[in-house]
Design an enzyme around this catalytic site. Structure first.
Site, mmCIF file in Angstrom:
data_model
loop_
_atom_site.group_PDB
_atom_site.id
_atom_site.type_symbol
_atom_site.label_atom_id
_atom_site.label_comp_id
_atom_site.label_asym_id
_atom_site.label_seq_id
_atom_site.Cartn_x
_atom_site.Cartn_y
_atom_site.Cartn_z
ATOM 1 N N PHE A 122 -34.721 55.537 -3.341
ATOM 2 C CA PHE A 122 -35.655 54.712 -4.104
ATOM 3 C C PHE A 122 -35.593 55.138 -5.568
ATOM 4 O O PHE A 122 -35.867 56.300 -5.882
ATOM 5 C CB PHE A 122 -37.056 54.947 -3.524
ATOM 6 C CG PHE A 122 -38.181 54.267 -4.249
ATOM 7 C CD1 PHE A 122 -38.442 52.923 -4.039
ATOM 8 C CD2 PHE A 122 -39.009 54.986 -5.101
ATOM 9 C CE1 PHE A 122 -39.510 52.296 -4.684
ATOM 10 C CE2 PHE A 122 -40.079 54.374 -5.750
ATOM 11 C CZ PHE A 122 -40.324 53.021 -5.540
ATOM 12 N N GLY A 123 -35.238 54.218 -6.462
ATOM 13 C CA GLY A 123 -35.050 54.590 -7.862
ATOM 14 C C GLY A 123 -36.025 53.890 -8.789
ATOM 15 O O GLY A 123 -35.767 52.761 -9.234
ATOM 16 N N PRO A 127 -36.329 59.348 -17.068
ATOM 17 C CA PRO A 127 -36.685 60.507 -17.901
ATOM 18 C C PRO A 127 -37.933 60.242 -18.746
ATOM 19 O O PRO A 127 -38.737 61.138 -18.963
ATOM 20 C CB PRO A 127 -35.443 60.705 -18.774
ATOM 21 C CG PRO A 127 -34.318 60.166 -17.934
ATOM 22 C CD PRO A 127 -34.896 59.010 -17.171
ATOM 23 N N GLY A 130 -42.657 58.047 -15.568
ATOM 24 C CA GLY A 130 -42.968 58.406 -14.185
ATOM 25 C C GLY A 130 -44.249 57.723 -13.778
ATOM 26 O O GLY A 130 -44.250 56.614 -13.237
ATOM 27 N N SER A 131 -45.390 58.367 -14.107
ATOM 28 C CA SER A 131 -46.693 57.763 -13.796
ATOM 29 C C SER A 131 -46.828 56.392 -14.457
ATOM 30 O O SER A 131 -47.369 55.453 -13.874
ATOM 31 C CB SER A 131 -47.826 58.659 -14.300
ATOM 32 O OG SER A 131 -47.694 59.958 -13.787
ATOM 33 N N ILE A 156 -34.268 61.428 -7.987
ATOM 34 C CA ILE A 156 -34.158 60.479 -6.877
ATOM 35 C C ILE A 156 -33.797 61.214 -5.576
ATOM 36 O O ILE A 156 -32.680 61.743 -5.414
ATOM 37 C CB ILE A 156 -33.132 59.367 -7.192
ATOM 38 C CG1 ILE A 156 -33.463 58.732 -8.557
ATOM 39 C CG2 ILE A 156 -33.111 58.327 -6.073
ATOM 40 C CD1 ILE A 156 -34.899 58.223 -8.732
ATOM 41 N N GLN A 339 -52.236 83.844 1.643
ATOM 42 C CA GLN A 339 -53.243 84.877 1.358
ATOM 43 C C GLN A 339 -53.672 85.599 2.641
ATOM 44 O O GLN A 339 -53.814 86.821 2.663
ATOM 45 C CB GLN A 339 -54.458 84.223 0.686
ATOM 46 C CG GLN A 339 -55.420 85.208 0.064
ATOM 47 C CD GLN A 339 -54.817 85.932 -1.149
ATOM 48 O OE1 GLN A 339 -53.913 85.419 -1.793
ATOM 49 N NE2 GLN A 339 -55.288 87.122 -1.424
ATOM 50 N N GLU A 366 -44.445 60.080 -5.640
ATOM 51 C CA GLU A 366 -44.996 58.765 -5.258
ATOM 52 C C GLU A 366 -46.430 58.563 -5.743
ATOM 53 O O GLU A 366 -47.287 58.094 -5.000
ATOM 54 C CB GLU A 366 -44.886 58.577 -3.739
ATOM 55 C CG GLU A 366 -43.427 58.546 -3.288
ATOM 56 C CD GLU A 366 -43.268 58.319 -1.814
ATOM 57 O OE1 GLU A 366 -43.908 57.402 -1.288
ATOM 58 O OE2 GLU A 366 -42.515 59.076 -1.186
HETATM 59 C C1 LIG Z 1 -39.108 66.574 -5.740
HETATM 60 C C2 LIG Z 1 -39.325 65.233 -6.312
HETATM 61 C C3 LIG Z 1 -38.800 64.111 -5.694
HETATM 62 C C4 LIG Z 1 -38.945 62.836 -6.259
HETATM 63 N N1 LIG Z 1 -38.368 61.746 -5.660
HETATM 64 C C5 LIG Z 1 -38.400 60.541 -6.307
HETATM 65 C C6 LIG Z 1 -37.695 59.406 -5.778
HETATM 66 O O1 LIG Z 1 -37.072 59.467 -4.700
HETATM 67 N N2 LIG Z 1 -37.711 58.257 -6.488
HETATM 68 C C7 LIG Z 1 -38.385 58.135 -7.668
HETATM 69 O O2 LIG Z 1 -38.368 57.042 -8.254
HETATM 70 N N3 LIG Z 1 -39.079 59.187 -8.178
HETATM 71 C C8 LIG Z 1 -39.104 60.374 -7.524
HETATM 72 N N4 LIG Z 1 -39.780 61.455 -8.052
HETATM 73 C C9 LIG Z 1 -40.485 61.292 -9.299
HETATM 74 C C10 LIG Z 1 -41.994 61.310 -9.135
HETATM 75 O O3 LIG Z 1 -42.439 60.137 -8.507
HETATM 76 C C11 LIG Z 1 -42.584 61.512 -10.525
HETATM 77 O O4 LIG Z 1 -42.269 62.832 -10.934
HETATM 78 C C12 LIG Z 1 -44.091 61.299 -10.562
HETATM 79 O O5 LIG Z 1 -44.386 59.926 -10.378
HETATM 80 C C13 LIG Z 1 -44.722 61.771 -11.875
HETATM 81 O O6 LIG Z 1 -44.048 61.255 -12.960
HETATM 82 P P1 LIG Z 1 -43.570 62.261 -14.136
HETATM 83 O O7 LIG Z 1 -42.804 63.366 -13.515
HETATM 84 O O8 LIG Z 1 -42.870 61.440 -15.165
HETATM 85 O O9 LIG Z 1 -44.904 62.851 -14.720
HETATM 86 P P2 LIG Z 1 -45.760 62.220 -15.921
HETATM 87 O O10 LIG Z 1 -45.988 60.773 -15.661
HETATM 88 O O11 LIG Z 1 -45.129 62.605 -17.203
HETATM 89 O O12 LIG Z 1 -47.142 62.978 -15.737
HETATM 90 C C14 LIG Z 1 -47.327 64.311 -16.210
HETATM 91 C C15 LIG Z 1 -48.748 64.751 -15.845
HETATM 92 O O13 LIG Z 1 -49.705 63.919 -16.502
HETATM 93 C C16 LIG Z 1 -50.588 63.339 -15.557
HETATM 94 N N5 LIG Z 1 -50.916 61.992 -15.981
HETATM 95 C C17 LIG Z 1 -50.065 61.020 -16.369
HETATM 96 N N6 LIG Z 1 -50.738 59.915 -16.719
HETATM 97 C C18 LIG Z 1 -52.061 60.193 -16.532
HETATM 98 C C19 LIG Z 1 -53.264 59.455 -16.696
HETATM 99 N N7 LIG Z 1 -53.257 58.181 -17.106
HETATM 100 N N8 LIG Z 1 -54.438 60.072 -16.423
HETATM 101 C C20 LIG Z 1 -54.453 61.368 -16.000
HETATM 102 N N9 LIG Z 1 -53.341 62.096 -15.803
HETATM 103 C C21 LIG Z 1 -52.167 61.526 -16.071
HETATM 104 C C22 LIG Z 1 -49.794 63.317 -14.233
HETATM 105 O O14 LIG Z 1 -50.665 63.271 -13.124
HETATM 106 C C23 LIG Z 1 -49.034 64.639 -14.331
HETATM 107 O O15 LIG Z 1 -49.880 65.684 -13.945
HETATM 108 C C24 LIG Z 1 -39.663 62.705 -7.458
HETATM 109 C C25 LIG Z 1 -40.235 63.848 -8.057
HETATM 110 C C26 LIG Z 1 -40.078 65.086 -7.504
HETATM 111 C C27 LIG Z 1 -40.691 66.282 -8.173
#
Ligand SMILES: Cc1cc2nc3c(=O)[nH]c(=O)nc-3n(C[C@H](O)[C@H](O)[C@H](O)COP(=O)(O)OP(=O)(O)OC[C@H]3O[C@@H](n4cnc5c(N)ncnc54)[C@H](O)[C@@H]3O)c2cc1C
Length: 388
Positions: A122-123, A127, A130-131, A156, A339, A366
């Site tokens: 799932f992509g 960079p 994310g959120s 991914i 712990q 997710e």
């Molecule tokens: C091991 C692993 C496997 C993954 N597998 C996949 C996959 O198969 N496919 C895929 O598409 N993605 C995948 N991901 C990506 C994952 O879904 C994202 O890392 C996640 O959605 C968070 O996005 P980000 O890393 O860009 O964090 P950011 O969006 O940069 O967030 C950084 C921090 O800020 C907080 N934050 C952001 N916006 C807000 C807001 N509005 N209010 C409060 N807090 C906020 C977040 O909760 C987080 O704590 C994977 C990630 C990991 C670590």
């Protein structure tokens, strides 16, 4: 109100428990150490029909829905989070296809995954997005009977073994979340490539990589659902998977509680088993209460998805509650288990050190815990979630 599992659900749970104990548990520590994808465990899931649990029978599945998949994921996650992710990955790249795809797409990809002939990934994440998924920069430009994709996806899961990828891209970059579309990209597409695995904290048995699109030409027939409706389609896909991620958290927590309880009955300090010390016993009791609550939230969320309510505004906050609660419990329970075990909890000789590292992924993937609270908070604000 009926809290019992059906006969079929009990059979699924028992089968998954048996596979988890016999095939998964003995390999968990080794997968963590080597970072190798467990082909033998994938084959065991295939042979026992667990890969097809959440697909309708007309696409080669067992018709047990997301609830059936959750039961199997929960049992597997008690022993190995990476193996539980392999089961989750049956529906992560296919739910959108099941909900919005053409009959041809369903017969090829859903059936292919259900029968263990194809694997998907799932992509969505990039960079820079994310959120804030609406901010993705990957583009898909129409060119004759194809779309030309350019951009990069990152983190991914399962990409190293995937035959196809469900990918979100901007078909109208000026239209924000209304300019989004979803594509199925086959692994051998010219202009498409995957990076080497990215080093990470845990869940080493399922590597993650980047995806690169450099003028990757994808047939127009590979679009899932209508053009520019992709944001809704991706949200439906993610919402349908919330209970399954919750089940990973639930199983992880249950496994940690069970392991720590056994340990605390054996380990003695000050002349008695440590479970006789009030802090240890109360900590385990507290975790047990929370695990029961997590299970109710998870099964209810699975039931809502199986009712087709993955976009229903009254159901959606309950999916987020299950995901946030059960995954946070996984981190808490495995941390408390470390712990309770003292120095042994920290050592690689014992499983909790791995379980703790693996659990942390769950509150991030997710939709982070914070994003789930945004969804729940918005429902309270709008009144689709109300306690009056
Ligand atoms: C091991 C692993 C496997 C993954 N597998 C996949 C996959 O198969 N496919 C895929 O598409 N993605 C995948 N991901 C990506 C994952 O879904 C994202 O890392 C996640 O959605 C968070 O996005 P980000 O890393 O860009 O964090 P950011 O969006 O940069 O967030 C950084 C921090 O800020 C907080 N934050 C952001 N916006 C807000 C807001 N509005 N209010 C409060 N807090 C906020 C977040 O909760 C987080 O704590 C994977 C990630 C990991 C670590």
């Amino acid at each position: 109100m009926d809290f019992t599992l059906s006969d079929e659900q009990r059979m699924i749970r028992d089968l998954a428990r048996q596979v988890a104990r016999e095939k998964v548990a003995p390999r968990a520590a080794e997968l963590d150490r080597t970072g190798e994808y467990p082909e033998d465990i994938f084959q065991a899931f295939k042979e026992t029909g667990l890969l097809g649990l959440a697909f309708p029978e007309q696409y080669g599945g067992a018709g047990a829905g997301i609830t059936g998949l959750c039961l199997a994921v929960e049992e597997t996650a008690k022993y190995c989070n990476a193996s539980a992710l392999i089961l989750l990955l049956t529906r992560l790249p296919t739910s959108a296809i099941l909900f919005y795809g053409t009959e041809e797409q369903k017969q090829r990809y859903c059936r292919g995954v259900a029968e263990g002939k194809l694997r998907g990934a799932f992509g969505l994440t990039e960079p820079g997005a994310g959120s804030d998924a609406a901010n993705i920069q990957t583009t898909a430009r129409r060119d004759g009977d194809a779309y030309v994709l350019n951009g990069t996806k990152t983190y991914i899961s399962g990409a190293t073994v995937a035959d196809f990828f469900l990918v979100a891209a901007k078909t109208d970059p000026s239209a924000g979340s209304r300019g989004f579309s979803v594509f199925i990209v086959e692994r051998n597409t010219p202009g498409f490539s995957i990076s080497k695995p990215l080093p990470k904290m845990g869940v080493h048995g399922v590597p993650i990589t980047e995806l690169h699109f450099d003028n990757a030409r994808v047939p127009a027939s590979c679009m899932v659902g209508p053009e520019n409706q992709g944001f809704k389609i991706i949200m439906a896909n993610l919402n349908a998977l919330r209970p399954v991620v919750a089940a990973r958290g639930l199983g992880t927590a249950e496994g940690a509680i069970a392991y720590a309880t056994d340990y605390a009955k054996q380990r003695e300090t000050f002349g008695k088993p440590i479970i006789q010390h009030q802090w240890v016993q109360f900590t385990l009791a507290e975790l047990a209460m929370q695990a029961e609550a997590a299970r109710l939230l998870t099964y209810k969320a699975a039931w809502l998805v199986d009712q087709g309510r993955y976009l229903d505004r009254e159901a959606v906050p309950h999916l987020s509650m299950a995901k946030a609660f059960a995954t946070e419990l996984a981190v808490k329970a495995s941390g408390d288990a470390v712990q309770i075990m003292g120095g042994a909890g920290y050592m690689a000789e014992f499983p909790m050190e791995r379980v703790y590292r693996d659990a942390k992924q769950l509150t991030i993937v997710e939709g982070t815990s914070q994003v789930q609270r945004l969804i729940i908070g918005r429902a309270l604000l709008e009144g689709t979630l109300s306690y009056w």
